[in-house]
Every structure is written in C-alpha cells, then in structure tokens.
Design a protein around this motif. Structure first.
Motif, PDB file in Angstrom:
ATOM      1  N   THR A 127     -54.110 -62.413  -2.879  1.00 49.89           N
ATOM      2  CA  THR A 127     -54.138 -62.206  -4.224  1.00 49.89           C
ATOM      3  C   THR A 127     -55.414 -62.845  -4.607  1.00 49.89           C
ATOM      4  OG1 THR A 127     -51.977 -62.454  -4.593  1.00 49.89           O
ATOM      5  CG2 THR A 127     -53.109 -62.771  -6.627  1.00 49.89           C
ATOM      6  N   GLN A 130     -58.446 -60.397  -3.268  1.00 46.51           N
ATOM      7  CA  GLN A 130     -58.517 -59.598  -4.109  1.00 46.51           C
ATOM      8  C   GLN A 130     -59.509 -59.886  -5.450  1.00 46.51           C
ATOM      9  OE1 GLN A 130     -55.137 -56.551  -4.324  1.00 46.51           O
ATOM     10  NE2 GLN A 130     -54.140 -58.263  -3.554  1.00 46.51           N
ATOM     11  N   GLU A 146     -57.537 -49.329 -12.002  1.00 39.99           N
ATOM     12  CA  GLU A 146     -56.137 -49.401 -11.526  1.00 39.99           C
ATOM     13  C   GLU A 146     -55.499 -48.087 -11.264  1.00 39.99           C
ATOM     14  OE1 GLU A 146     -54.076 -52.371 -13.561  1.00 39.99           O
ATOM     15  OE2 GLU A 146     -54.828 -53.940 -12.345  1.00 39.99           O
ATOM     16  N   GLU A 149     -48.740 -47.477  -7.838  1.00 36.42           N
ATOM     17  CA  GLU A 149     -48.449 -47.566  -6.392  1.00 36.42           C
ATOM     18  C   GLU A 149     -47.596 -46.097  -6.036  1.00 36.42           C
ATOM     19  OE1 GLU A 149     -46.671 -51.457  -5.848  1.00 36.42           O
ATOM     20  OE2 GLU A 149     -48.406 -52.386  -6.432  1.00 36.42           O
ATOM     21  N   GLU A 151     -47.541 -42.389  -6.530  1.00 32.54           N
ATOM     22  CA  GLU A 151     -48.453 -41.771  -6.847  1.00 32.54           C
ATOM     23  C   GLU A 151     -48.515 -40.257  -6.686  1.00 32.54           C
ATOM     24  OE1 GLU A 151     -51.188 -40.884  -8.262  1.00 32.54           O
ATOM     25  OE2 GLU A 151     -52.468 -42.496  -8.011  1.00 32.54           O
ATOM     26  N   THR A 190     -55.866 -46.264  -1.316  1.00 35.50           N
ATOM     27  CA  THR A 190     -56.433 -46.652  -2.806  1.00 35.50           C
ATOM     28  C   THR A 190     -57.414 -45.401  -3.273  1.00 35.50           C
ATOM     29  OG1 THR A 190     -57.865 -48.230  -1.913  1.00 35.50           O
ATOM     30  CG2 THR A 190     -55.899 -49.209  -3.245  1.00 35.50           C
ATOM     31  N   VAL A 193     -57.387 -43.338  -6.771  1.00 34.46           N
ATOM     32  CA  VAL A 193     -57.981 -44.052  -7.920  1.00 34.46           C
ATOM     33  C   VAL A 193     -59.297 -43.690  -8.188  1.00 34.46           C
ATOM     34  CG1 VAL A 193     -58.280 -46.070  -9.348  1.00 34.46           C
ATOM     35  CG2 VAL A 193     -56.631 -46.102  -7.469  1.00 34.46           C
ATOM     36  N   CYS A 209     -61.308 -50.773  -6.952  1.00 34.37           N
ATOM     37  CA  CYS A 209     -60.033 -51.006  -7.154  1.00 34.37           C
ATOM     38  C   CYS A 209     -59.214 -51.622  -5.854  1.00 34.37           C
ATOM     39  CB  CYS A 209     -59.344 -49.377  -7.271  1.00 34.37           C
ATOM     40  SG  CYS A 209     -57.572 -49.390  -7.177  1.00 34.37           S
ATOM     41  N   GLY A 211     -55.694 -52.935  -4.519  1.00 31.96           N
ATOM     42  CA  GLY A 211     -54.333 -52.853  -4.704  1.00 31.96           C
ATOM     43  C   GLY A 211     -53.518 -52.501  -3.638  1.00 31.96           C
ATOM     44  N   ARG A 212     -52.422 -52.411  -3.833  1.00 34.85           N
ATOM     45  CA  ARG A 212     -51.514 -52.280  -2.534  1.00 34.85           C
ATOM     46  C   ARG A 212     -51.040 -50.911  -2.162  1.00 34.85           C
ATOM     47  NH1 ARG A 212     -46.775 -55.041  -5.065  1.00 34.85           N
ATOM     48  NH2 ARG A 212     -47.779 -56.719  -4.900  1.00 34.85           N
ATOM     49  N   THR A 213     -50.891 -50.599  -0.920  1.00 32.59           N
ATOM     50  CA  THR A 213     -50.772 -49.410  -0.069  1.00 32.59           C
ATOM     51  C   THR A 213     -49.713 -49.167   0.754  1.00 32.59           C
ATOM     52  OG1 THR A 213     -52.583 -49.860   1.164  1.00 32.59           O
ATOM     53  CG2 THR A 213     -53.370 -48.531  -0.596  1.00 32.59           C
ATOM     54  N   HIS A 228     -53.005 -53.919   1.832  1.00 36.06           N
ATOM     55  CA  HIS A 228     -53.858 -53.922   0.604  1.00 36.06           C
ATOM     56  C   HIS A 228     -55.080 -53.303   0.989  1.00 36.06           C
ATOM     57  CE1 HIS A 228     -50.884 -56.800  -0.257  1.00 36.06           C
ATOM     58  NE2 HIS A 228     -51.166 -56.566  -1.657  1.00 36.06           N
TER      59      HIS A 228
END
Ligand code: DAH
Length: 367
Positions: A127, A130, A146, A149, A151, A190, A193, A209, A211-213, A228
């Motif tokens: 975290t 990021q 953003e 998740e 999608e 990501t 996005v 961006c 983020g979690r994947t 991530h």
C-alpha cells in the motif's frame, strides 16, 4: 508405643537422660534456625519433629521407666519437643515473610515506564509503495486514475485491441464473473483504466493508475492470484518511444536509486506498437557473469521482468475516441510486488499475502 516394661533395662532408655534430651533439643533448634527456605524447613520438621524423629522415638520409651522417673522424663521430652515446635513456627513465619517480600520485589511493576496498551499494526508495504509511486508521478504533473476491480470484458480486452479470438485473451488466465451474460471479469491488468480515461477525458492525458489485479495463478514464491500493477498512460501531441524511455528510466531511478541497470527488450502487446518489456538486473545474483544457473529468482537469466510498455496502438486510440492523426502516446504497466521484491529484497511473494503483521512492521510505516 511400648507398653510398661517390667524388666527395666536402663541402657535402653539412655535416650531419655537429661543430657541426651538436651542434645536432641539443641540439635533440633539449631537445624530449624539453619533452614534457609520453606522447603528446607519442611525437611527439618520431618527430621526433628516428625513421628520418626529422635525425640518422638525417645518419647515412646517413657513407658519403660519406673513410675517415679516417668513424670520427669515426660516433662523433659515434652518441653524439648514444644521448644522445637515453637522454633519451627517462628522460622516458618520468618521464611514466609521473606518469601513474600522477595516475590513483591520480583514482581515489581514500574508504572512510570512507557507502555503500548494497544499495539498498533503497520500499513502494508504494498500500500505504501503504491502511494509512493503515485506521488512520484504526481510530482511530475500526472494525475492518479482509478478503475473498478470487477471490469467489463470489453474494457479489459476488446478496447485494448484484444479481440474475442485473440490468443492473448486466453493467455491471461482470467477469472470470469457470474452471470456470463454480464460479460464482466476480475481485471487481469490495470490497462482497462487507460481505456476508461481516454473515454472520459480529452487529451492531453497523463495518468497513473496503481491497483489490484487478478489472474488464476497458484500462489507460490513468484505468483499470486491477486497482485498489483501500476499503469501509466501519456497521450499528447508528438509523444513516442523516447519520452517513454526517459520516463521509465526516471521512474526506475526513483524506485531503485541511481545506477540501477534496466533494459528494454522488444516484445508484443496488442495495445502497443512497438512494444517492449522492461527488465531490471536480477536483485539476487545481480546478473553475475557467467550466469548463475542456480539463481531461483531469475532462473539464470540475470534479469527479471519489471513490466511491459510501448507506444499506444492507434487502434486503441480509435476505440477510445482519440484521433490518432493528432495524438499519440505511450503506456506502461509494472508489477508492484516485483518492485517491492527488488527494492527491499523480499524473496517470496507469499510473505506479502500471508498477512503476518511482523512482515509489515519490519518496514515501519515507510518503505
Ligand atoms: N497489461 C500488461 C500486462 O499485464 C502490461 C502492459 C504492457 C501494460 C504494455 C501497458 C503496456 O500499458 O503498454 O502484462
């Protein structure tokens, strides 16, 4: 107890003589006073006041004395025994007090010491990293974008030039979300996005961006089904490969310090043309020459992949409503776990997902 002894033998009751009783009394009292602990006192009590102590045994012989001597011997023995009993009681009290005093000392709590009644946890290093990456780009004037998740399949694939029969679609081990008719997936990267941003804001665009994947990988030292990425997208006039390379080199230096070796390797992604993979020199074997075949981290390659990048494919620009005759751009996607592994020498992906607070605490609140 022996009964009255008619054939009185003075030798057998020598134990009752005044000197002998006095000797036993003195020995008993001395032993009691010498007892250094309650345990020792217990043993002394058994030896000098127990049923088989010399005085108790002598007491049994009183009956063998002629009547006139009995009273005297009885008093003598009785007095000696009660003196020992009194000494034991006194010593017992002393030892108890001493033990309590020692216990109080041992268990003393210094209430003035600083304390932490509710031990705090620590922010997860992924975290924090990021945020740090986002801050780096914000510092260059970029914005943070953003996306969800869960999608739309179209944004995760089609808008990025990954048609329904494109091999890349099956290569990205996708979690599909029920019901199939909704055509939604857990985003496999990501990159959607990028499409979302181009569809909602006009160029110039500079977004990053993190983020979690998700991908259907088994958890092991280098894979996790949840991981991530950080996506970057720059769309402007006259943007191409050289700006991409400059940006990523700058990013690598910010992450890993000056002098970190990177390399661009020609590659293929449907959404960029040309495309490249960015590698970092292996953080375990440091790309030793000759190659260390046994290096488990890079499998003897000497390099580990950091992410993919390239010049945005005009087909993606068109799909997202950007005129490729006016605008061009670059994009990249980096693994955040890999970044943390490389930056901080984390060798096993599982440490990052197991949720043991000690792992996070080791980083403090900063990475
Ligand atoms: N989406 C790619 C992946 O998950 C990474 C990537 C490659 C992102 C190239 C990009 C790019 O934006 O240009 O493997």
């Amino acid at each position: 107890m022996s009964g009255p002894n008619t054939s009185y033998d003075p030798v057998r009751v020598a134990a009752l003589s005044a000197e002998e009783v006095e000797r036993m009394r003195a020995a008993g009292v001395a032993a009691v006073q010498g007892a250094g602990s309650l345990e020792e006192l217990k043993a002394v009590r058994l030896a000098h006041a127990g049923d088989r102590s010399p005085l108790a045994l002598a007491n049994r012989e009183i009956g063998a004395l002629p009547p006139q001597a009995r009273k005297e011997a009885g008093m003598r023995v009785g007095r000696a025994r009660s003196e020992i009993a009194t000494a034991i009681a006194r010593r017992d009290e002393e030892l108890q007090t001493e033990q309590e005093r020692r216990m109080l000392l041992d268990e003393t709590v210094d209430v003035t010491l600083p304390f932490d009644r509710d031990p705090r946890g620590a922010r997860h290093p992924l975290t924090v990293l990021q945020e740090r990456i986002a801050e780096f780009f914000v510092g260059m004037g970029w914005e943070v974008a953003e996306g969800p998740e869960v999608e739309a399949e179209w944004l995760n694939f089609d808008a990025l030039n990954i048609g329904s029969d494109h091999p890349a679609r099956t290569m990205m081990d996708t979690f599909f979300v029920d019901p199939p008719s909704a055509r939604t997936v857990l985003r496999t990267h990501t990159s959607p996005v990028q499409a979302r941003t181009m569809l909602t804001q006009p160029p110039p665009i500079y977004v990053v961006c993190p983020g979690r994947t998700f991908r259907t990988d088994e958890l092991d030292a280098t894979h996790s089904p949840v991981f991530h990425q950080v996506e970057g997208l720059a769309i402007d006039k006259g943007i191409g490969m050289s700006q991409l390379k400059g940006t990523l080199d700058h990013f690598a230096t910010a992450m890993f310090g000056a002098g970190i070796t990177t390399r661009f390797r020609p590659s293929y992604f449907p959404f960029t043309e040309p495309s490249a993979e960015v590698d970092l020199v292996c953080f375990v074997c440091r790309g030793a020459e000759p190659a260390v075949d046994s290096c488990r981290t890079c499998k003897g390659e000497g390099w580990i992949e950091w992410g993919g990048c390239g010049v945005v494919n005009p087909r993606v620009l068109v799909a997202c409503g950007v005129d490729p005759a006016v605008y061009s751009g670059f994009a990249f996607g980096m693994g955040i776990e890999r970044t943390l592994m490389f930056r901080n020498g984390v060798h096993d992906m599982r440490d990052m997902v197991e949720g043991d607070v000690r792992f996070a605490l080791a980083f403090g609140s900063e990475v």
